[in-house]
Structure formats: C-alpha cells, structure tokens
Design a protein around this motif. Structure first.
Motif, mmCIF file in Angstrom:
data_model
loop_
_atom_site.group_PDB
_atom_site.id
_atom_site.type_symbol
_atom_site.label_atom_id
_atom_site.label_comp_id
_atom_site.label_asym_id
_atom_site.label_seq_id
_atom_site.Cartn_x
_atom_site.Cartn_y
_atom_site.Cartn_z
ATOM 1 N N ALA A 192 5.193 0.456 -13.639
ATOM 2 C CA ALA A 192 4.711 1.812 -13.359
ATOM 3 C C ALA A 192 3.497 2.156 -14.210
ATOM 4 N N VAL A 193 3.482 1.715 -15.463
ATOM 5 C CA VAL A 193 2.323 1.976 -16.326
ATOM 6 C C VAL A 193 1.080 1.288 -15.781
ATOM 7 N N LEU A 194 1.247 0.109 -15.204
ATOM 8 C CA LEU A 194 0.102 -0.626 -14.661
ATOM 9 C C LEU A 194 -0.532 0.090 -13.476
ATOM 10 N N LEU A 195 0.167 1.045 -12.866
ATOM 11 C CA LEU A 195 -0.460 1.835 -11.811
ATOM 12 C C LEU A 195 -1.638 2.652 -12.341
ATOM 13 N N GLY A 196 -1.653 2.895 -13.643
ATOM 14 C CA GLY A 196 -2.777 3.619 -14.229
ATOM 15 C C GLY A 196 -4.078 2.853 -14.200
ATOM 16 N N LEU A 197 -4.048 1.560 -13.867
ATOM 17 C CA LEU A 197 -5.278 0.768 -13.743
ATOM 18 C C LEU A 197 -5.962 0.934 -12.395
ATOM 19 N N LEU A 198 -5.386 1.721 -11.502
ATOM 20 C CA LEU A 198 -5.986 1.893 -10.180
ATOM 21 C C LEU A 198 -7.418 2.442 -10.235
ATOM 22 N N PRO A 199 -7.772 3.372 -11.159
ATOM 23 C CA PRO A 199 -9.179 3.830 -11.203
ATOM 24 C C PRO A 199 -10.179 2.722 -11.462
ATOM 25 N N THR A 200 -9.758 1.605 -12.054
ATOM 26 C CA THR A 200 -10.689 0.512 -12.295
ATOM 27 C C THR A 200 -11.251 -0.054 -11.008
ATOM 28 N N PHE A 201 -10.476 0.000 -9.927
ATOM 29 C CA PHE A 201 -10.880 -0.614 -8.670
ATOM 30 C C PHE A 201 -11.491 0.375 -7.681
ATOM 31 N N ILE A 202 -11.205 1.670 -7.811
ATOM 32 C CA ILE A 202 -11.656 2.628 -6.800
ATOM 33 C C ILE A 202 -12.646 3.644 -7.338
ATOM 34 N N ALA A 203 -12.670 3.879 -8.638
ATOM 35 C CA ALA A 203 -13.568 4.903 -9.175
ATOM 36 C C ALA A 203 -14.963 4.326 -9.353
#
Length: 381
Positions: free
Chosen positions: A365-376
């Motif tokens: 669940a914590v790794l979901l916080g890396l999503l901005p790396t790919f879309i932002a």
C-alpha cells in the motif's frame, strides 16, 4: 550535384545569401500539476505515518516521498529547502533519543545498556528523574516514536518542495485569500532564508573569508536579517499597490447570510465529527457533518464576493491531479485499516524485545505513493 548545405539563393547584382534552415517548432510547454494535489498527496503520506510505529514502514514512507521529490522537484529556493527538512527530522530524532537517555523512559526494561549518575529531586517532582538506568527497551521505544515524527516532518517538506506556495495561493477562494497570503509568506520565509545563507556563505568563500563556525555565522547573520527586512518592505509595498485588503461593497443581507452559513457550518462540522467519534452519535454524525460542510462551503462562496480577484492562467485540476491525490489518500486509508486489523504488525512491541517485521500488504500500500513518479509532469526549471 550540389549538396544541400552548399545551396545558396542567387540574386542578380547581389552577393549570394545562404538559404536559412527551417526554424524548428518550439515544443509546447508541459502543463504543471496543480499544487493542491501535491499538498494532499504529501499530507496523506504524513497521515499514514501517524498510524504506525514500524520502522520498516516508516523508512519505506520516507524513501517513497524522497524519490518523488528527487524526480519532480523544480530548481527553486522552495524546492531546495527539502534538505533542511531532512536535517530537522534528524535533529528531532536525536533530541527524542537524548531525552530518553537523560530523563528516562516510562517503558520498563531489563536490558540495561548503561547507568548514568542520577540527580536527586525533591518530593514534589515524583515521577521525574534525571539520569539512572538506560535500557534497550526505552531507547527502542524512543526511536520508534521519534522516527514517526521525523517521517511526518519529511512529508511536509516534500509538499513544500514539490508545490509552489504562490501558485497554491491562486487556487484559494476569495474568502480565504488574506489568510492564505499570511500562510504563503510564512512558508516562503524559511526557504528564502536558507537561500540567503547559502549565497552569502558562497560569497565569503570566494573572498577567502571564513564561512563556518561561530564567527562565520555571526558575520552572515546580519546581512541575512537585512535581506529579510528588505523583502518584507518590498512585499508590503507590492501588496499595497495591488489593493490588498480592500473589500467590495456587499449588501448587508449578504454579509449576514455569509456569517450565519460560515459559523453554522463550522459548528455542524464540529458536532458531526464528535458524533462520528462517539458510539452514541453514530446515527446523526455523518449527516450533520455533511450538512456542516455544505453550509461552510456556501459561506466561503458568498464571502468571496467581498474580495474580488482575477486569476492569471489559473491551474486546472485535471485527471492527473485526481490520480496523484488518490494515490496518497489510498496509502492513508489502507494503513489506517491495517492499524485496526493488525495492530501488532504496525506497532511492534518493545517489551519483550522483538525484531520488527515488514507486513506485506501494508508495504504494498505504501508503494502506491510512487504513482506520481509515472503520471505527474516534471516541473520546468
């Protein structure tokens, strides 16, 4: 056959002029992410940090926020202040450990590391001691507690590094504009102060003067304070020139309605929150909370009429902003659920001494916080 590079445009009676190459088209500037999305993402990670004392999960949260900051922060003084937040978090952790060593810990322990000389205190200071035994259980408890607070500070530093406070000010409603200006000035003071210190220390090094130690700090402090005073005066003049603080003429019924909606909405939010936190108010808590939020938002909308403002190129809240915010909120919600369902994994015990383990699905669940790396989109420097 002549090459393309040797082609010239021949004009009778004139010197040959080389044919200019076609001018490349400028690429459109990448749209920036709404600053509110960065703040919500960072505050959600900070909320997740408050739900656990597991050092492995806290370290994973710090790594996640640091990686996103390293890949997406712009080259601005505000973004460069992230290092200062890291140092502040380290200082908080060390101070928490020092308190545990000097003042002792309420956690009982049997593994004594050292025994310090204990200072005798009067009878009215019962429950407080200075010195005495230093146990491994007490130090480990202080380490977990200090690491949680340090992670929260680092998440706030990530928001300060990724989001431009000036851009965030443009997105506030008119009723909160004056309060938002005060918050923005407070948030930008520390980064500008750090930038001034770095600039003056670099200038002193180029001149061959000392820039470290107490002497260097004292000689840098006065120019830094002068620069802060000059910025304050310039900011006050700019705000006065732009009509800051001036309000439009609004009819009296609208003012009374605005005050009633805002005050009633805030009271409704407080009553609804209290109802949700108590077992007796579980039936009326959510409806009262929603009604209070609606009334408060209506009051803010009407209150914005007293502060007419224009926005130049307002930031848009697009799909990427929703995804970035959703990734942070998902981390906070999932770790909150994990703290309820499996409290032993998220709060490892220290009595007896046990090694903390990494729970799998909270770590995922914590790794979901890396999503901005790919879309932002990356901020332009």
């Amino acid at each position: 056959m002549r090459r393309n590079a040797d082609r010239v445009r021949a004009t009778p009676g004139a010197l040959p002029v080389p044919v200019s190459a076609p001018t490349p088209r400028h690429r459109p500037r990448a749209t920036t992410l709404h600053p509110g999305a960065w703040w919500l993402w960072s505050l959600s990670l900070g909320t997740a940090a408050t739900r656990t004392t597991n050092p492995l999960l806290l370290t994973l949260l710090i790594t996640t926020s640091a990686y996103v900051v390293a890949t997406h922060r712009p080259n601005t003084p505000t973004a460069r202040s992230y290092t200062a937040f890291l140092k502040l978090a380290l200082a908080v952790l060390l101070i928490r450990l020092a308190f545990a060593v000097v003042l002792g810990s309420p956690i009982p322990g049997t593994h004594v590391i050292a025994t310090l000389p204990e200072v005798p205190l009067p009878g009215w200071a019962q429950g407080i001691r200075i010195g005495g035994r230093v146990t491994a259980e007490g130090l480990l408890f202080a380490l977990y507690d200090g690491l949680k607070l340090a992670t929260l500070l680092i998440c706030v530093g990530a928001a300060n590094a990724l989001a431009n406070p000036s851009r965030l000010l443009k997105s506030l409603p008119g009723a909160l504009y004056e309060m938002g200006v005060a918050v923005v000035v407070a948030l930008t003071f520390a980064p500008n102060l750090i930038a001034d210190v770095q600039r003056l220390r670099a200038a002193r090094r180029l001149r061959g003067r000392p820039d470290k130690g107490v002497r260097g700090l004292l000689q840098v402090a006065l120019p830094v304070l002068e620069g802060a005073l000059e910025r304050s005066v310039a900011l006050a003049a700019a705000m006065d020139a732009r009509g800051y603080g001036r309000t439009a003429d609004v009819p009296a019924p609208v003012r009374r309605t605005t005050a009633a909606l805002t005050l009633g909405g805030l009271l409704g939010v407080c009553a609804g929150t209290y109802g949700l936190l108590t077992a007796e108010g579980g039936t009326y808590g959510l409806p009262v909370l929603l009604a209070g939020l609606a009334a408060a938002l209506a009051g803010l909308h009407l209150g914005g009429r007293r502060s007419p403002r224009t926005r130049y190129r307002p930031d848009r809240w697009d799909v990427r902003a929703w995804l970035v915010t959703g990734s942070g909120v998902a981390v906070a919600v999932l770790l909150t659920l994990a703290s309820v369902r499996d409290p032993e994994a998220l709060h490892p015990g220290v009595v007896p001494l046990v090694a903390p383990t990494l729970p799998l699905w909270p770590a995922a669940a914590v790794l979901l916080g890396l999503l901005p790396t790919f879309i932002a989109p990356k901020e332009p420097s």
